[in-house]
Write an enzyme that holds these catalytic residues in place. Structure first.
Site, PDB file in Angstrom:
ATOM      1  N   ASN A 127     -10.573  -7.282   7.324  1.00 42.41           N
ATOM      2  CA  ASN A 127      -9.799  -6.232   7.974  1.00 42.41           C
ATOM      3  C   ASN A 127      -9.832  -6.437   9.481  1.00 42.41           C
ATOM      4  OD1 ASN A 127      -8.568  -3.846   8.815  1.00 42.41           O
ATOM      5  ND2 ASN A 127      -9.525  -2.638   7.193  1.00 42.41           N
ATOM      6  N   LYS A 184      -8.018   2.375  -3.169  1.00 43.02           N
ATOM      7  CA  LYS A 184      -8.501   2.142  -1.806  1.00 43.02           C
ATOM      8  C   LYS A 184      -9.092   3.435  -1.256  1.00 43.02           C
ATOM      9  CE  LYS A 184      -7.414  -0.040   2.555  1.00 43.02           C
ATOM     10  NZ  LYS A 184      -6.369  -0.372   3.537  1.00 43.02           N
ATOM     11  N   LYS A 217       0.523   4.918   1.094  1.00 44.51           N
ATOM     12  CA  LYS A 217      -0.258   5.874   1.889  1.00 44.51           C
ATOM     13  C   LYS A 217       0.699   6.761   2.674  1.00 44.51           C
ATOM     14  CE  LYS A 217      -1.207   2.731   5.808  1.00 44.51           C
ATOM     15  NZ  LYS A 217      -2.259   2.160   6.645  1.00 44.51           N
ATOM     16  N   GLU A 275       0.803  -1.218   0.000  1.00 38.73           N
ATOM     17  CA  GLU A 275       0.000   0.000   0.000  1.00 38.73           C
ATOM     18  C   GLU A 275       0.839   1.273   0.000  1.00 38.73           C
ATOM     19  OE1 GLU A 275      -4.108   0.031   1.476  1.00 38.73           O
ATOM     20  OE2 GLU A 275      -3.133   0.892   3.250  1.00 38.73           O
ATOM     21  N   GLU A 277     -14.577  -5.809   1.353  1.00 39.14           N
ATOM     22  CA  GLU A 277     -13.947  -5.836   2.681  1.00 39.14           C
ATOM     23  C   GLU A 277     -14.998  -6.035   3.761  1.00 39.14           C
ATOM     24  OE1 GLU A 277     -10.760  -2.980   3.814  1.00 39.14           O
ATOM     25  OE2 GLU A 277     -12.206  -2.332   5.319  1.00 39.14           O
ATOM     26  N   GLU A 301      -6.049  -8.175   6.007  1.00 40.38           N
ATOM     27  CA  GLU A 301      -5.742  -6.749   5.982  1.00 40.38           C
ATOM     28  C   GLU A 301      -5.485  -6.218   7.387  1.00 40.38           C
ATOM     29  OE1 GLU A 301      -9.248  -6.149   2.621  1.00 40.38           O
ATOM     30  OE2 GLU A 301      -8.848  -4.546   4.055  1.00 40.38           O
ATOM     31  N   SER A 302      -4.532  -5.310   7.480  1.00 38.62           N
ATOM     32  CA  SER A 302      -4.202  -4.525   8.684  1.00 38.62           C
ATOM     33  C   SER A 302      -3.362  -5.286   9.711  1.00 38.62           C
ATOM     34  CB  SER A 302      -5.466  -3.993   9.380  1.00 38.62           C
ATOM     35  OG  SER A 302      -6.094  -2.994   8.610  1.00 38.62           O
TER      36      SER A 302
END
Length: 248
Positions: A174, A104, A44, A42, A153, A204-205
Site C-alpha cells: 500500500n 477489506k 467503497k 473496490e 498488506e 495498492e492505492s
C-alpha cells in the site's frame, strides 16, 4: 487517523450479529482470475482521504459492472464509520458476481473473519501495520481454518519480516501512509521491487492511470487494487480499457 479507526473498530466488532448467516457458496480461488484480469476493483462509498465518493451507489450493481468490464476480483469495504461499508454489502456483492470477493477492513478479531466468511468473502485482508506478529499468526490460522485466502498488506519493507513466516501467497504493498493518508507511489514501487518473485504482488492505492499501472508493473506488481478511480468513474468500461493500456 489509524488510531481513530482502530479505536472505533472495537465498537463495530461488538455490533456483529451473534448468529451469522450460513454460507452457501464455495470459496473462489483468486489467483487464476487475477492472472488473467489483474485488477481488484473496490466498492467503497467513502474514505477518510476522499470523503464521500459515491454515497448512493448500489454495491452489487457497482460490482457487477466491475466484473462485466474487466475486474478479476472485487474488494468490498466493511468498515462502517470511516468508509460507509457493511457486511451486508459484502453479502450483496458475493451473491451478485462470480469472481473472488475480498473483505477489506481493519481486521483485529477472529469475529470479523467469521463474519467475512459467513457473508461471502473469498479473501480477507490482514494489515501488518496494525497487528503484532503473534496477532497476525492467530488471525491467519483462523482464516485458514475457514479456507479463506489472505491478502497480507504491508507499507514498508520491514513489515514483510512480520508476515514472511506465515507462508504468504498474496502480498499487497500500500503506497498510502495510514497515519497521514499521504500517497508515495515511488516508495510503494521500491518496496514491491524488494519482495521475492515467488509472491503474487499487488499494488495498492493511488492508481489512476495506465502510467501508474505500467510503473507498478515494472516494479514487480502482478495485480492492482483500485478504488477511488473506478468509484468516481462515469464510464466503467472506458476506465478499465484505460487501465489495461498500462499492461501493453
Amino acid at each position: 487517523m489509524l488510531d481513530k479507526i482502530l479505536a472505533n473498530k472495537k465498537y463495530e466488532i461488538e455490533e456483529i450479529p451473534e448468529i451469522l448467516p450460513k454460507r452457501t457458496k464455495d470459496i473462489i480461488e483468486p489467483l487464476q482470475t487475477l492472472k488473467n484480469k489483474p485488477f481488484i476493483a473496490e466498492v467503497k462509498k467513502a474514505s477518510p482521504s476522499a470523503g464521500e465518493i459515491k454515497p448512493d451507489a448500489s454495491p452489487a450493481e457497482q460490482a457487477a459492472l466491475y466484473e462485466k468490464y474487466g475486474a478479476g476480483a472485487v474488494s468490498v469495504l466493511t468498515d462502517k464509520y470511516f468508509f460507509k461499508g457493511s457486511f451486508e454489502y459484502l453479502k450483496e456483492v458475493s451473491e451478485k458476481i462470480n469472481i473472488p470477493v475480498l473483505c477489506k477492513d481493519f481486521i483485529i478479531s477472529e469475529r470479523q473473519i467469521e463474519a467475512a466468511y459467513a457473508f461471502g468473502a473469498d479473501i480477507i485482508l490482514i494489515i501488518a501495520a496494525v497487528l503484532t506478529q503473534e496477532e497476525i499468526g492467530r488471525l491467519s490460522e483462523k482464516a485458514r481454518e475457514l479456507n479463506l485466502y489472505i491478502l497480507y498488506e504491508i507499507h514498508t519493507a520491514e513489515e514483510y519480516e512480520k508476515i514472511k513466516d506465515f507462508s504468504p501467497a498474496l502480498v499487497g504493498v500500500n503506497s498510502r501512509n495510514l497515519d497521514t493518508l499521504e500517497i508515495d507511489k515511488q516508495k510503494g514501487a521500491q518496496i514491491l521491487n524488494t519482495l521475492p518473485d515467488s509472491l503474487f504482488k499487488i499494488a495498492e492505492s493511488g492508481i489512476n492511470s495506465p502510467e501508474d499501472v505500467a510503473n507498478f508493473r515494472r516494479a514487480g506488481a502482478d495485480a492492482f487494487l483500485i478504488g477511488t478511480y473506478l468509484m468516481k468513474s462515469d464510464n466503467i468500461k472506458k476506465s478499465f480499457q484505460n487501465l489495461y493500456r498500462g499492461l501493453e
